[in-house]
Enzyme design. Structure first.
Site, PDB file in Angstrom:
ATOM      1  N   LYS A 212       0.847  -1.376   0.124  1.00 17.71           N
ATOM      2  CA  LYS A 212      -0.091   0.038  -0.045  1.00 17.71           C
ATOM      3  C   LYS A 212       0.874   1.139   0.045  1.00 17.71           C
ATOM      4  O   LYS A 212       0.492   2.348  -0.630  1.00 17.71           O
ATOM      5  CB  LYS A 212      -0.847   0.102   1.287  1.00 17.71           C
ATOM      6  N   THR A 213       1.834   1.365   0.776  1.00 21.73           N
ATOM      7  CA  THR A 213       2.988   2.464   0.849  1.00 21.73           C
ATOM      8  C   THR A 213       3.326   2.762  -0.641  1.00 21.73           C
ATOM      9  O   THR A 213       3.537   3.830  -1.120  1.00 21.73           O
ATOM     10  CB  THR A 213       3.772   2.265   1.908  1.00 21.73           C
TER      11      THR A 213
ATOM     12  N   ASP B 118      -3.725   7.860   4.110  1.00 23.18           N
ATOM     13  CA  ASP B 118      -3.242   6.566   4.644  1.00 23.18           C
ATOM     14  C   ASP B 118      -4.085   6.165   5.575  1.00 23.18           C
ATOM     15  O   ASP B 118      -4.384   6.774   6.721  1.00 23.18           O
ATOM     16  CB  ASP B 118      -1.813   6.640   4.894  1.00 23.18           C
ATOM     17  N   GLU B 119      -4.088   4.718   6.123  1.00 21.60           N
ATOM     18  CA  GLU B 119      -4.595   4.013   7.013  1.00 21.60           C
ATOM     19  C   GLU B 119      -6.058   4.830   7.567  1.00 21.60           C
ATOM     20  O   GLU B 119      -6.453   5.154   8.615  1.00 21.60           O
ATOM     21  CB  GLU B 119      -3.773   4.258   8.357  1.00 21.60           C
TER      22      GLU B 119
ATOM     23  N   GLN C 194      -8.028  -4.424   9.256  1.00 21.92           N
ATOM     24  CA  GLN C 194      -6.732  -4.158  10.381  1.00 21.92           C
ATOM     25  C   GLN C 194      -7.426  -2.935  11.207  1.00 21.92           C
ATOM     26  O   GLN C 194      -6.340  -2.146  11.528  1.00 21.92           O
ATOM     27  CB  GLN C 194      -5.758  -3.956   9.425  1.00 21.92           C
TER      28      GLN C 194
ATOM     29  N   ARG D 297       1.447 -10.670  10.207  1.00 18.65           N
ATOM     30  CA  ARG D 297       2.734 -10.331  10.652  1.00 18.65           C
ATOM     31  C   ARG D 297       4.002 -11.075  10.272  1.00 18.65           C
ATOM     32  O   ARG D 297       5.089 -10.992  10.209  1.00 18.65           O
ATOM     33  CB  ARG D 297       3.176  -9.856  12.256  1.00 18.65           C
TER      34      ARG D 297
END
Length: 720
Positions: free
Chosen positions: A34-35, A219-220, A250, A606
């Site tokens: 995503k980044t 973002d987020e 998330q 993770r």
């Protein structure tokens, strides 16, 4: 940006980067890049001529992420990102308020108040109001104030319905607002609330930024709260183009105000929005992803996606059942030690847990085996006592009306100014409607204090005045901080402390000098005072997301909430039991249970190569022993993905997945199917057994309807 750079993206990533939709939702699964997509979209908008660097506003959730985004964009465009507005919600709001302080009804030199100083102010107000009721706890009042601000609500609009508690905290909130306005202080919540009110109260300011910005990227997005979303919506209106990137699966910060509904309802609110799903994962094995998908699909109301990878299948997920929490911890420590001895870098190993209280026994086992570890996200740099003290000196030098800073350092290092003197100043300040500094001046002029106390107070005020003149003569921020650390006596004070603690505090104060020396900003200042004020403000903003110090290579221990955004080759997820994870506080709340499941999803994803899940059949936590069943999150993983580990057993089986093991325990004169009696639990039937010798365990179905697994050598079962 050339086509070769776009060719490095997968089809979904490229579709998101080059979308011409006015409103775009990029639903980005864990590990899906995503980044990369967010930075490439900014680069593409600029390179394609759809936006200039000055017309892009990008919002992140940490200063670290903002710096990384700027760096990546500079690499993509091969030019400076100087014109871009990239930062956190709080950082951008701070920048906005500094530019429009008059319209925002703030003093020009307003200061950002961190959480610790905010709590100190709340305690002061409670003391001033002479509230002695135990129901009024400062920390709870602080949470109340922050919660009201997160929802965009001033004290005047808080409804109490005649309830004494609500009336009281509203009165504290009202007084809190008065003191903050009088002292030129803003807390984190105030930054956003005041910036939102600026849009609403001054149309010319809003129109200026609506004409400046053409594209807003967030973002987020699943983590934003009400006031953040309101601030965005007013800015965007129906004019600007918006790209949001996030993952509803998330969303794990509901406890601090994040509303997953914001991302889930985005398509309804912006009906012409385009949605691009990033589902290809570049992090984990297909086994780990299949487990994550199986768990999260049990949540309702999801936007929906399935992670996949073209990488390897990987090893099965390992499941270990400890007899108790000590056995669980020993197993984890043993496995970590084995990995390190096999050549795995300790930094690629992580231990995740739901509750901080779990870490004690885990740490003890790691210490016993001399496995190097650190608590990730422990006490952060700018939150450390000595750093807060140094910054408070700097803040008071710049602003004598800063009551929170004056209270903090009035007797640091100790200089004979006690609580009685401080209380006298508080009363005087309240009665006269002035700052503590002004109250101190009046107290000295009118001989209010005893001679010894007056001398100590006068010396402190002279010290601040002298430092003010000397500090602001410096042109280098590092020299300013060094002078304050030395002249205040803090360096000498901590050097006299014995052992590692004093040495560490001195090292931290010296590191603050380094931070000042390396400080850079895009803003231009005419005076040293303005530069110092900006450094202090950004230090306060950084306090929430700076990471714990790294010393040697070590394994990482952290809560599941702290793990978001991180990844490791080897992940251990401990304490997978009902009432612990999912937490017992969520059991009666469908929304809370869904957030717990999202937390499990975050924990599972993770892991890159290997995931180990552990639980204890009995656990002593919070001072009492519990016998919880295996977490539903483990039971939601298909059996074929899981391999149970039994280090000391004669066989291995996937427990709790419907398979029965027939192992006799004849050495004890017992067998499966035999009826037995237990001193505490009463009568029951042995339904399962495993292991041998001292490690033999039996599962007994007791007449009270509960099944319990017991260590045979301690259970003292009597055959019936």
């Amino acid at each position: 940006m050339n086509s070769l750079q776009l060719d490095t993206l997968n089809p979904q990533q490229r579709a998101a980067v080059t979308s011409d939709a006015q409103n775009l939702l990029v639903l980005a699964g864990a590990g899906s890049g995503k980044t990369r997509v967010l930075t490439h979209r900014i680069g593409w908008l600029i390179a394609a001529g759809l936006a200039s660097p000055y017309s892009v506003l990008a919002v992140t959730f940490t200063n670290k992420a903002a710096r990384e985004m700027k760096s990546r964009i500079e690499t993509l465009l091969e030019t400076s990102s100087h014109g871009l507005w990239i930062g956190t919600f709080h950082g951008l709001a701070h920048r906005l308020l500094k530019a429009h302080w008059q319209q925002a009804k703030l003093p020009q030199n307003f200061q950002v108040m961190d959480s610790d100083d905010q709590l100190r102010l709340v305690k002061r107000i409670i003391a001033e109001m002479n509230i002695l009721d135990d129901r009024i706890q400062p920390k709870q009042v602080q949470w109340f104030i922050n919660g009201q601000k997160d929802e965009g609500r001033r004290a005047a609009y808080v409804l109490t319905h005649g309830d004494w508690y609500q009336d009281t905290v509203k009165e504290i909130y009202t007084r809190y607002e008065e003191i903050c306005q009088q002292s030129g202080l803003v807390d984190f919540g105030e930054l956003l609330l005041r910036a939102h009110e600026l849009w609403l109260n001054d149309v010319s300011v809003l129109e200026h930024y609506q004409s400046r910005f053409t594209h807003v990227l967030v973002d987020e997005f699943q983590d934003i709260n009400d006031i953040q979303y309101a601030w965005l919506k007013v800015l965007i209106g129906d004019k600007l183009s918006m790209t949001i990137v996030g993952d509803d699966d998330q969303s794990i910060y509901g406890w601090r105000g994040a509303k997953v509904e914001n991302i889930q309802s985005f398509e309804l609110e912006y009906q012409n929005a385009e949605v691009v799903r990033l589902e290809q994962n570049y992090r984990s094995t297909s086994t780990i992803l299949a487990a994550a998908n199986s768990v999260i699909q049990n949540n309702q109301g999801r936007l929906g996606k399935d992670l996949w990878t073209d990488g390897e299948k990987g090893d099965p997920i390992r499941l270990y059942a400890g007899f108790n929490e000590q056995d669980e911890a020993r197993y984890i420590a043993d496995e970590m030690n084995r990995l390190i001895e096999s050549g795995v870098n300790p930094t690629q190993i992580a231990l995740l847990y739901r509750s901080n209280a779990q870490s004690r026994v885990l740490e003890e086992s790691l210490i016993h085996l001399q496995v190097p570890y650190r608590i990730y996200g422990g006490v952060r740099f700018y939150e450390r006592m000595e750093i807060r003290n140094s910054v408070a000196y700097l803040r008071l030098i710049l602003n004598r009306q800063d009551d929170a800073s004056m209270e903090r350092i009035l007797n640091v290092p100790p200089r004979g100014i006690g609580n009685k003197t401080l209380e006298t100043l508080r009363v005087l300040a309240r009665d006269q409607g002035c700052s503590l500094w002004q109250a101190a001046e009046m107290a000295l002029t009118n001989t209010v204090l005893a001679k010894r106390a007056a001398n100590a107070l006068e010396n402190f005020m002279q010290l601040i005045t002298d430092m003010d003149a000397a500090v602001l003569e410096q042109n280098d921020l590092g020299d300013m901080v060094k002078f304050v650390n030395d002249a205040s006596g803090m360096i000498e004070y901590h050097q006299k402390e014995k052992g590692e603690k004093g040495r560490a505090r001195v090292e931290n104060l010296n590191e603050l000098i380094s931070a000042a020396q390396s400080f850079s900003t895009e803003l231009d200042f005419d005076t040293s005072a303005e530069l110092l004020a900006q450094f202090i403000s950004e230090a306060s903003l950084d306090a929430g997301d700076a990471q714990a110090d790294e010393f040697e290579d070590s394994v990482n221990l952290m809560t599941l909430h702290s793990a978001k955004g991180l990844e490791f080759d080897h992940v251990f997820l401990a304490g997978l039991e009902e009432n612990l994870f999912p937490h017992k506080m969520s059991m009666g709340d469908p929304g809370g249970l869904q957030e717990e499941r999202r937390l499990a999803y975050v924990g599972i994803t993770r892991a890159r190569k290997e995931l180990t899940l552990t639980y204890a059949e009995s656990r002593r936590l919070y001072g009492s022993e519990t016998f919880n069943t295996l977490s539903r999150f483990v039971r939601e993983i298909p059996a074929e993905l899981v391999s149970e580990v039994r280090l000391r057993s004669t066989v291995s089986r996937p427990v709790d997945f419907g398979m029965q093991q027939q192992i006799a325990v004849e050495d004890a004169g017992l067998a499966i199917g035999q009826r037995v009696s237990h001193a505490m639990f009463g009568e029951g039937v042995i339904v399962n057994a495993e292991g041998g010798g001292a490690q033999t365990r039996v599962m007994v179905a007791f007449d009270d309807g509960k099944e319990r697994t017991l260590m045979l050598q301690y259970a003292n079962l009597q055959a019936l």
